[in-house]
Design a protein around this motif. Structure first.
Motif, short mmCIF file in Angstrom:
data_model
loop_
_atom_site.label_atom_id
_atom_site.label_comp_id
_atom_site.label_asym_id
_atom_site.label_seq_id
_atom_site.Cartn_x
_atom_site.Cartn_y
_atom_site.Cartn_z
N SER A 1 73.43 -35.13 39.07
CA SER A 1 73.73 -33.90 39.81
C SER A 1 73.30 -32.68 39.02
O SER A 1 73.37 -32.66 37.79
N PHE A 2 72.83 -31.68 39.77
CA PHE A 2 72.61 -30.36 39.19
C PHE A 2 72.98 -29.35 40.26
O PHE A 2 72.55 -29.42 41.41
N GLY A 3 73.84 -28.40 39.87
CA GLY A 3 74.41 -27.50 40.86
C GLY A 3 75.28 -28.32 41.82
O GLY A 3 76.10 -29.14 41.41
N LEU A 4 75.09 -28.10 43.11
CA LEU A 4 75.83 -28.84 44.13
C LEU A 4 75.03 -29.99 44.71
O LEU A 4 75.45 -30.63 45.66
N VAL A 5 73.84 -30.27 44.13
CA VAL A 5 72.99 -31.36 44.59
C VAL A 5 73.34 -32.62 43.81
O VAL A 5 73.40 -32.60 42.57
N SER A 6 73.57 -33.72 44.51
CA SER A 6 73.94 -34.97 43.86
C SER A 6 73.05 -36.09 44.38
O SER A 6 72.74 -36.15 45.57
N LEU A 7 72.65 -36.98 43.47
CA LEU A 7 71.73 -38.06 43.82
C LEU A 7 72.18 -39.36 43.14
O LEU A 7 72.28 -39.40 41.91
N PRO A 8 72.48 -40.41 43.90
CA PRO A 8 72.82 -41.68 43.27
C PRO A 8 71.57 -42.32 42.66
O PRO A 8 70.54 -42.44 43.33
N VAL A 9 71.66 -42.72 41.39
CA VAL A 9 70.49 -43.24 40.68
C VAL A 9 70.87 -44.50 39.91
O VAL A 9 72.04 -44.78 39.65
N GLY A 10 69.84 -45.25 39.55
CA GLY A 10 69.99 -46.40 38.68
C GLY A 10 69.12 -46.21 37.45
O GLY A 10 68.05 -45.60 37.53
N LEU A 11 69.57 -46.71 36.32
CA LEU A 11 68.86 -46.57 35.06
C LEU A 11 68.19 -47.90 34.70
O LEU A 11 68.83 -48.95 34.74
N TYR A 12 66.90 -47.84 34.37
CA TYR A 12 66.12 -49.06 34.11
C TYR A 12 65.45 -48.96 32.74
O TYR A 12 65.00 -47.88 32.33
N THR A 13 65.34 -50.08 32.06
CA THR A 13 64.66 -50.12 30.77
C THR A 13 63.17 -49.82 30.95
O THR A 13 62.52 -50.40 31.81
N ALA A 14 62.64 -48.92 30.13
CA ALA A 14 61.24 -48.51 30.28
C ALA A 14 60.31 -49.21 29.29
O ALA A 14 59.10 -49.25 29.50
N THR A 15 60.84 -49.75 28.22
CA THR A 15 60.00 -50.36 27.20
C THR A 15 60.45 -51.79 26.91
O THR A 15 61.57 -52.18 27.24
N ASP A 16 59.56 -52.55 26.31
CA ASP A 16 59.85 -53.94 25.98
C ASP A 16 59.35 -54.23 24.57
O ASP A 16 58.41 -53.58 24.09
N SER A 17 59.96 -55.18 23.91
CA SER A 17 59.55 -55.56 22.56
C SER A 17 58.83 -56.90 22.60
O SER A 17 59.24 -57.82 23.30
N HIS A 18 57.70 -57.00 21.86
CA HIS A 18 56.98 -58.27 21.81
C HIS A 18 57.09 -58.91 20.43
O HIS A 18 56.19 -59.60 19.97
N THR A 19 58.23 -58.64 19.76
CA THR A 19 58.47 -59.25 18.45
C THR A 19 58.64 -60.76 18.60
O THR A 19 59.30 -61.24 19.52
N VAL A 20 58.02 -61.51 17.70
CA VAL A 20 58.19 -62.96 17.68
C VAL A 20 59.56 -63.27 17.07
O VAL A 20 59.88 -62.83 15.97
N HIS A 21 60.38 -64.01 17.81
CA HIS A 21 61.75 -64.29 17.37
C HIS A 21 61.82 -65.68 16.71
O HIS A 21 61.20 -66.64 17.17
N PHE A 22 62.59 -65.76 15.65
CA PHE A 22 62.78 -67.00 14.92
C PHE A 22 64.26 -67.42 14.97
O PHE A 22 65.14 -66.57 15.06
N HIS A 23 64.51 -68.72 14.91
CA HIS A 23 65.85 -69.24 14.71
C HIS A 23 66.07 -69.46 13.22
O HIS A 23 65.12 -69.68 12.46
N GLN A 24 67.30 -69.41 12.80
CA GLN A 24 67.63 -69.71 11.42
C GLN A 24 67.92 -71.20 11.28
O GLN A 24 68.70 -71.76 12.06
N LEU A 25 67.27 -71.84 10.30
CA LEU A 25 67.45 -73.27 10.06
C LEU A 25 67.81 -73.49 8.59
O LEU A 25 67.42 -72.70 7.72
#
Length: 333
Positions: A7-31
């Motif tokens: 909202s700004f002033g008396l104007v209101s808008l229902p919105v949803g928030l979405y992730t804009a970036t992604d990580s391409h890190t290689v993930h490891f398990h601990q052994l």
């Protein structure tokens, strides 16, 4: 990730928030070394050594010898309504927000039908004004300072650091040189180097080469092969060698463009303003001479060859030797 009303002033808008970036890190398990046994992290009572269920865990603030216990719902109750509200406090020029304040980026989309016009109106107005809306809101028990921007037909939300989170560099770095004295020749040569290395911002040209090499390492180990180690980092440049290092850097930056390119550049610098017709001829010749490029490849370091291979989208470059890169670039050209 979040839903609420913008909202700004008396104007209101229902919105949803979405992730804009992604990580391409290689993930490891601990052994455990020498086995294929996974290592697990568990929530354990440090006094009894017994594992504790998540529902039985509360937050505790150390008040000097005793803990003040806080339930998750109590944190929600002290911010009534704010967890569902994103209210703009005002608008600022985009140039006024210094880059150090920006943290993460999210997309904002209209939520529900019938609000497309309000969403589009806000996006167009922000784009035309060249301003960002500044607001605060609560998400996952944290309050965020944010900047709302218009970008390519959609609204984006950028979380910002609070002012007291920005560290003073003078407090962190105890040996800042200030404006150390540099000779006019050194400054001029540094400016020439910047000019020689100037380019257009094309983010697609750059790749996370370390993650590519990690993936290549995994493939090589699966095949029982070895991977060539990275070259050592360059030695620091001392003040005594500064001018020579700058001159060599300028020569190297200009070199791949033409054979004898440095002489032509020097000549253009001496004859600036003495007649445009005489300047354009060597420039044209310099750009059409492509034959020496193949010879120049042999003089480049592996790091420079890899950059060229990445720009040319050479497949499999992450596990190539220096000679392989030279050969692949010759075929690519």
């Amino acid at each position: 990730m979040w839903a609420g009303n913008l909202s700004f002033g008396l104007v209101s808008l229902p919105v949803g928030l979405y992730t804009a970036t992604d990580s391409h890190t290689v993930h490891f398990h601990q052994l455990q070394r020498g086995t294929s046994d996974r290592i697990r992290n568990r929530r354990v009572n440090e006094r009894t050594g017994e594992e504790v269920e998540l529902d039985d865990i509360v937050k505790g603030y150390d008040a000097g010898g005793e803990y003040v216990l806080v339930e998750p719902k109590e944190l929600d109750e002290i911010a009534p309504g704010r967890s569902q509200s994103l209210e703009i406090a005002g608008f600022v020029d985009l140039d006024e927000v210094e880059p150090i304040f920006f943290d993460r980026t999210y997309y904002l989309g209209p939520r529900g039908k019938g609000f497309e016009k309000v969403y589009s109106l806000m996006e167009q107005a922000l784009a035309k004004a060249g301003k960002a809306g500044i607001a605060t809101f609560v998400m996952r028990q944290h309050e965020y300072l944010v900047a709302l921007k218009a970008e390519d037909g959609l609204l984006t939300l950028h979380t910002l650091h609070w002012a007291d989170e920005i560290r003073n560099p003078k407090d962190e770095i105890d040996n800042l040189p200030g404006k150390a004295k540099a000779s006019a020749k050194e400054l001029h040569m540094a400016e020439q180097l910047i000019e020689a290395l100037s380019m257009q911002w094309e983010p697609d040209r750059f790749h996370d080469t370390f993650q590519e090499k990690v993936a290549a390492l995994i493939q090589a180990k699966q095949a029982g092969e070895t991977v060539e180690k990275a070259e050592p980092a360059a030695e620091p440049t001392g003040a005594v060698d500064l001018m020579e290092a700058l001159r060599a850097s300028v020569d190297r930056a200009r070199g791949p463009r033409s054979a004898g390119g440095d002489k032509a550049s020097t000549a253009r610098g001496r004859t600036a303003g003495s007649g445009a017709g005489h300047e354009k001829k060597p420039t044209g010749k310099k750009r059409v001479h492509s034959a020496p490029k193949k010879q120049d490849l042999g003089n480049l370091t592996k790091a420079d060859l890899y950059k060229k291979a990445a720009a040319a989208n050479v497949p499999g470059r992450s596990h190539m030797t220096r000679e392989d890169l030279v050969d692949a670039l010759k075929h690519a050209s």
